[in-house]
Design a protein around this motif. Sequence first.
Motif, mmCIF file in Angstrom:
data_model
loop_
_atom_site.group_PDB
_atom_site.id
_atom_site.type_symbol
_atom_site.label_atom_id
_atom_site.label_comp_id
_atom_site.label_asym_id
_atom_site.label_seq_id
_atom_site.Cartn_x
_atom_site.Cartn_y
_atom_site.Cartn_z
ATOM 1 N N ASP A 243 1.123 -1.091 0.236
ATOM 2 C CA ASP A 243 -0.208 0.349 0.114
ATOM 3 C C ASP A 243 0.799 0.981 -0.005
ATOM 4 O OD1 ASP A 243 -2.327 -1.811 0.101
ATOM 5 O OD2 ASP A 243 -2.171 -1.600 2.209
ATOM 6 N N LEU A 244 1.868 1.612 0.909
ATOM 7 C CA LEU A 244 2.742 2.687 0.608
ATOM 8 C C LEU A 244 3.859 2.687 -0.765
ATOM 9 C CD1 LEU A 244 4.342 4.843 2.013
ATOM 10 C CD2 LEU A 244 6.530 2.615 3.288
ATOM 11 N N ARG A 245 3.817 1.748 -1.574
ATOM 12 C CA ARG A 245 5.129 1.917 -2.296
ATOM 13 C C ARG A 245 4.112 2.722 -3.369
ATOM 14 N NH1 ARG A 245 9.056 -2.956 -2.383
ATOM 15 N NH2 ARG A 245 10.707 -1.487 -1.429
ATOM 16 N N LEU A 246 2.591 1.830 -3.759
ATOM 17 C CA LEU A 246 1.400 2.228 -4.715
ATOM 18 C C LEU A 246 1.107 4.035 -4.280
ATOM 19 C CD1 LEU A 246 -1.130 -1.006 -4.905
ATOM 20 C CD2 LEU A 246 1.264 -0.248 -6.450
ATOM 21 N N ALA A 247 0.983 4.048 -2.879
ATOM 22 C CA ALA A 247 0.816 4.994 -3.470
ATOM 23 C C ALA A 247 1.633 6.171 -3.382
ATOM 24 C CB ALA A 247 0.757 5.411 -1.896
ATOM 25 N N MET A 248 3.234 5.751 -3.474
ATOM 26 C CA MET A 248 4.445 6.304 -3.547
ATOM 27 C C MET A 248 4.640 6.055 -4.760
ATOM 28 S SD MET A 248 7.709 5.413 -1.196
ATOM 29 C CE MET A 248 7.535 5.630 0.248
ATOM 30 N N VAL A 249 4.334 5.507 -5.749
ATOM 31 C CA VAL A 249 4.365 5.984 -7.287
ATOM 32 C C VAL A 249 2.199 6.330 -7.740
ATOM 33 C CG1 VAL A 249 5.467 3.940 -7.613
ATOM 34 C CG2 VAL A 249 3.255 3.363 -7.452
ATOM 35 N N GLY A 250 1.934 6.793 -6.902
ATOM 36 C CA GLY A 250 0.772 7.502 -7.457
ATOM 37 C C GLY A 250 -0.614 6.563 -7.956
ATOM 38 N N VAL A 251 -0.683 5.261 -7.408
ATOM 39 C CA VAL A 251 -1.358 4.237 -7.656
ATOM 40 C C VAL A 251 -3.167 4.058 -7.068
ATOM 41 C CG1 VAL A 251 -1.500 1.763 -8.752
ATOM 42 C CG2 VAL A 251 0.219 3.397 -9.731
ATOM 43 N N GLU A 252 -3.920 4.221 -7.308
ATOM 44 C CA GLU A 252 -4.990 4.466 -6.623
ATOM 45 C C GLU A 252 -5.759 2.747 -6.595
ATOM 46 O OE1 GLU A 252 -7.219 7.560 -7.084
ATOM 47 O OE2 GLU A 252 -5.956 8.742 -6.308
ATOM 48 N N VAL A 253 -6.051 2.227 -5.814
ATOM 49 C CA VAL A 253 -6.474 0.280 -5.883
ATOM 50 C C VAL A 253 -8.068 0.689 -5.190
ATOM 51 C CG1 VAL A 253 -4.792 -0.739 -7.112
ATOM 52 C CG2 VAL A 253 -5.453 -0.463 -4.790
ATOM 53 N N LYS A 254 -9.006 -0.098 -5.764
ATOM 54 C CA LYS A 254 -9.970 -0.287 -4.995
ATOM 55 C C LYS A 254 -10.198 -1.159 -3.535
ATOM 56 C CE LYS A 254 -12.841 0.349 -9.262
ATOM 57 N NZ LYS A 254 -14.124 -0.123 -9.877
ATOM 58 N N ASP A 255 -9.444 -2.558 -4.131
ATOM 59 C CA ASP A 255 -9.276 -3.404 -2.901
ATOM 60 C C ASP A 255 -7.865 -3.655 -2.452
ATOM 61 O OD1 ASP A 255 -8.900 -5.046 -4.862
ATOM 62 O OD2 ASP A 255 -11.654 -5.835 -4.804
ATOM 63 N N LYS A 256 -8.077 -4.900 -1.779
ATOM 64 C CA LYS A 256 -6.377 -5.605 -1.507
ATOM 65 C C LYS A 256 -6.125 -6.493 -2.825
ATOM 66 C CE LYS A 256 -7.447 -6.525 3.622
ATOM 67 N NZ LYS A 256 -7.971 -6.785 4.400
ATOM 68 N N LEU A 257 -6.903 -7.115 -3.156
ATOM 69 C CA LEU A 257 -6.621 -8.060 -4.709
ATOM 70 C C LEU A 257 -6.589 -6.714 -5.682
ATOM 71 C CD1 LEU A 257 -6.088 -10.638 -5.657
ATOM 72 C CD2 LEU A 257 -8.735 -10.601 -6.599
ATOM 73 N N ALA A 258 -6.747 -5.840 -5.991
ATOM 74 C CA ALA A 258 -6.781 -5.250 -7.241
ATOM 75 C C ALA A 258 -5.137 -4.368 -6.669
ATOM 76 C CB ALA A 258 -7.486 -4.073 -7.248
ATOM 77 N N SER A 259 -4.723 -4.349 -5.008
ATOM 78 C CA SER A 259 -3.695 -3.743 -4.528
ATOM 79 C C SER A 259 -1.886 -4.309 -5.160
ATOM 80 C CB SER A 259 -3.343 -3.093 -3.523
ATOM 81 O OG SER A 259 -3.448 -4.376 -2.957
ATOM 82 N N LEU A 260 -2.662 -5.928 -4.881
ATOM 83 C CA LEU A 260 -1.498 -6.906 -5.854
ATOM 84 C C LEU A 260 -1.484 -7.312 -7.194
ATOM 85 C CD1 LEU A 260 -2.328 -9.653 -2.975
ATOM 86 C CD2 LEU A 260 -0.765 -8.209 -3.141
ATOM 87 N N PHE A 261 -2.264 -6.699 -7.563
ATOM 88 C CA PHE A 261 -2.580 -7.046 -9.657
ATOM 89 C C PHE A 261 -1.278 -5.575 -9.420
ATOM 90 C CE2 PHE A 261 -5.849 -10.337 -9.737
ATOM 91 C CZ PHE A 261 -5.286 -11.121 -10.552
ATOM 92 N N ALA A 262 -1.842 -5.000 -8.868
ATOM 93 C CA ALA A 262 -1.155 -2.925 -9.514
ATOM 94 C C ALA A 262 0.170 -3.580 -8.749
ATOM 95 C CB ALA A 262 -2.185 -2.236 -8.784
ATOM 96 N N TYR A 263 0.517 -3.611 -7.948
ATOM 97 C CA TYR A 263 1.455 -3.989 -7.530
ATOM 98 C C TYR A 263 2.733 -4.941 -8.564
ATOM 99 C CZ TYR A 263 5.683 -4.180 -4.319
ATOM 100 O OH TYR A 263 6.466 -4.291 -4.037
ATOM 101 N N ALA A 264 2.644 -5.951 -8.802
ATOM 102 C CA ALA A 264 2.618 -6.537 -9.551
ATOM 103 C C ALA A 264 3.422 -6.547 -10.822
ATOM 104 C CB ALA A 264 2.620 -7.867 -9.412
ATOM 105 N N THR A 265 1.832 -5.699 -11.637
ATOM 106 C CA THR A 265 2.212 -4.838 -12.809
ATOM 107 C C THR A 265 3.608 -3.957 -13.530
ATOM 108 O OG1 THR A 265 0.093 -5.494 -13.498
ATOM 109 C CG2 THR A 265 1.493 -3.614 -15.010
ATOM 110 N N HIS A 266 3.358 -2.816 -11.720
ATOM 111 C CA HIS A 266 4.373 -1.589 -11.751
ATOM 112 C C HIS A 266 5.904 -2.626 -11.641
ATOM 113 C CE1 HIS A 266 4.833 2.305 -11.404
ATOM 114 N NE2 HIS A 266 5.799 2.455 -10.910
ATOM 115 N N ALA A 267 6.125 -3.794 -10.932
ATOM 116 C CA ALA A 267 6.893 -4.158 -10.734
ATOM 117 C C ALA A 267 8.293 -4.971 -11.523
ATOM 118 C CB ALA A 267 6.528 -5.090 -9.565
ATOM 119 N N THR A 268 7.127 -5.470 -12.646
ATOM 120 C CA THR A 268 7.774 -6.254 -13.359
ATOM 121 C C THR A 268 7.096 -5.508 -14.980
ATOM 122 O OG1 THR A 268 5.661 -8.024 -13.962
ATOM 123 C CG2 THR A 268 7.001 -8.436 -12.384
#
Length: 777
Positions: A237-262
């Motif tokens: 949640d902290l890193r997604l906030a740092m890079v300005g990515v907003e998500v709806k729930d916990k599962l969406a945050s994991l998808f967004a994190y993996a996509t932004h990372a890879t």
Amino acid sequence: MRVTRSWLQEFIDLSNVSNEKLYETFNSIGLEVDSLNEITIPQKVVVGKILSCEKHPDADKLNVCQIDVGSGIRQIVCGAANVVNAEYVAVATIGAVLPGNFEIKHAKLRGVESEGMVCASSELGLPDMGKGIMILDESIGKLEVGREFGSYERVADSMIELELTANRGDCLSVYGVARDLSSALDIEMKPFEYKQEEKMKLGIARAAEIHTEGEMDADLCYKLATVEGISGSFLVDLRLAMVGVEVKDKLASLFAYATHATGVILRGYDSHCFHNEEGKVVVSPRAKAKGITEIVANGKVCSVVAVNQTEESIATDETKELLIEASYVNPDTLVEAVSTAKLKTDDLYYKTSRGSNPQLAFGLAMFASLMDTYADISCYEGSLDVHVERERATVLVDAKEISSIIGMDIELSRIVTILQKLGFEISKMAEDAVVVIVPLFRHDIKHIQDVAEEIVRIVGINNIEAKPLVFAEKARLNTVTTRFWAKRALKNHAVGAGYYENLSYVFSDKALLKKYGFSVTEEALALANPIAEELNTLRSTILINLLNAVKRNVSYTKKSIPLFEIGAVFGPKREQYEVISFVFSGQCEGENVQNAGKPEMIDFATFTQKVGAVIGAFELEPCSYENGLLHPYQSANVLVDGKVCGFISKLHPTVQEAYGIPVTFIAEIDFDAVLPKHMNATPISKFQGVYKDLSVVIDKSMGYYEVAQVLHGLELKMLKDIYPVDIYEDEALGDKKSLTVRFFIQSMEKTLEDVDIESVMAKIMSALESKCNATLR
């Protein structure tokens, strides 16, 4: 593109690289740093453990917490609703000074003592992570009660925002940025190792199947898993906030994190959308068009690969059976197809349209590692795959040519090392050259010049030795240079003849073009976004633009307005060709003593001479063009080398009146027709020639053009030139008129004798009598 230092650290070791060095390196390799912010957590903000949490006796929205802060247990009143679910939190103890010079002091809230403050992210200078306080977990490291919160490197991080050019979609991920740094800093990438344990030992084929329709244009990989529950991750949640990515729930945050990372495009589906009557998951990718692949479930489109996804098919925290999709589509075909089909796009389309990571297994492995850590998941063995055979670009890279382009000697071994670290493959290697296979994530690399740019980025533009400018270009003569020199010569001739060059847009007013009978661009090829309302179509003539220029000059009190322009015009299907156009309006010369301040207005003969002074000799014949600018009685076709290539005319009186301009003449001629052509030299006579005039009486209705055709048809070697010198009409001649023609007669072999001259004149008169009914005057 936003990354953080600690996130990059997961892919490349930056422990010996300062932020200053990182800043310098990014800028030198073309990843311009827009901002680099180092987060500093105030002192006396520590990790605390909540031992108890009770409602405030006099306030419904306040809670009284007993928190262990290492140095002792402190009573702290907190107003955040989520404190009741927290165990580890960030606590600002007495004496801490938070951003905004806010000092924490002993306080009494509604009669209850409070010795500190439980912190939200924004209160410590971190990005806003939503309502409530931060609930910590060991994703940032082992939580030690009383430890300074700022000592956690993943929290006291550095946020970096990079400005990427449109072709650098490969750096729209943390991994892609790390790859560039690896080459620039000569530091090996850290291998990402994750061995997924298939908790559910059933093969995916037992529960799911895939059926493609049409020629696939997308690489797809699907995994199927059951999910019992998902827990949150403070670090995610902290890193997604740092890079300005907003998500709806916990599962969406994991998808967004993996996509932004890879950089791999990942989507999650609720698999129940795909269940058939037997309860089996059936995925049906369907090729809709080149670049467009629809994912169909039970006859209904759930998504367009890399473009969008329907709301009802999106997996959520409540999803019990999860279908995970990783995809890759060539961005060049995708963007064109989406634009043509005018499809609705979502947030992931931006990454895919710029170029996503085709390493689907890498993205799925990253997501699986996150799910294993933060969810109770059981994954089926295997995957459902669609693989497209793609032809990858190859470039022959010659070390000498690269060095020549860069202006610095670069060894082939260094070129190979740089390219390999950037993800290029080397297929063949010779003494001074290699064949490079371009990775799919660098779809912008086409030529050796593109490869040279990659080498320059990594070597560093500042490391290339400055050298004096040397022009090594050879003289190259071709049709382009010939056309350029011819165009410049015509412009010089026009200026010498008294014309001023006009420059205008290649656009015009569609209404005016239609009004005066000129063609307009077909509706299907019309301008989508005109630069101005009156410039709403491609011009099919330059004359409309020139007449507008004449009108402006008249309003500036100009009395003589000679203009010309060489430029492109377009047919209905946007077929393009060049013309040279002339307009002469008003007085044929300036006011001076010789004309007593009253110069004559421009006339047909004078205008024709001035056009001829620019383009050279030409002939006239009755006009065959039809448009609203032509005068019905003073217009003609222009012939060069016997071919019609344009027209010359007086401006139609109604058009002249509409524009509010004086007497005006116009001409528009195909530029190709007046280009100088190679001409073989012809001998000239060393003997004297003679001029002879012949006056004949012909029918008044007959024009000189008909007489000239008869005369030019005579094959008389000694007849060198013919032109009219006088036309005379009188009542005494009735329906006849007198025409005087001058002839130049010259022999190549001898001095002319009277008998030779008389023989030529006799043949001329005989032809005029028989074909024009002419008589001597």
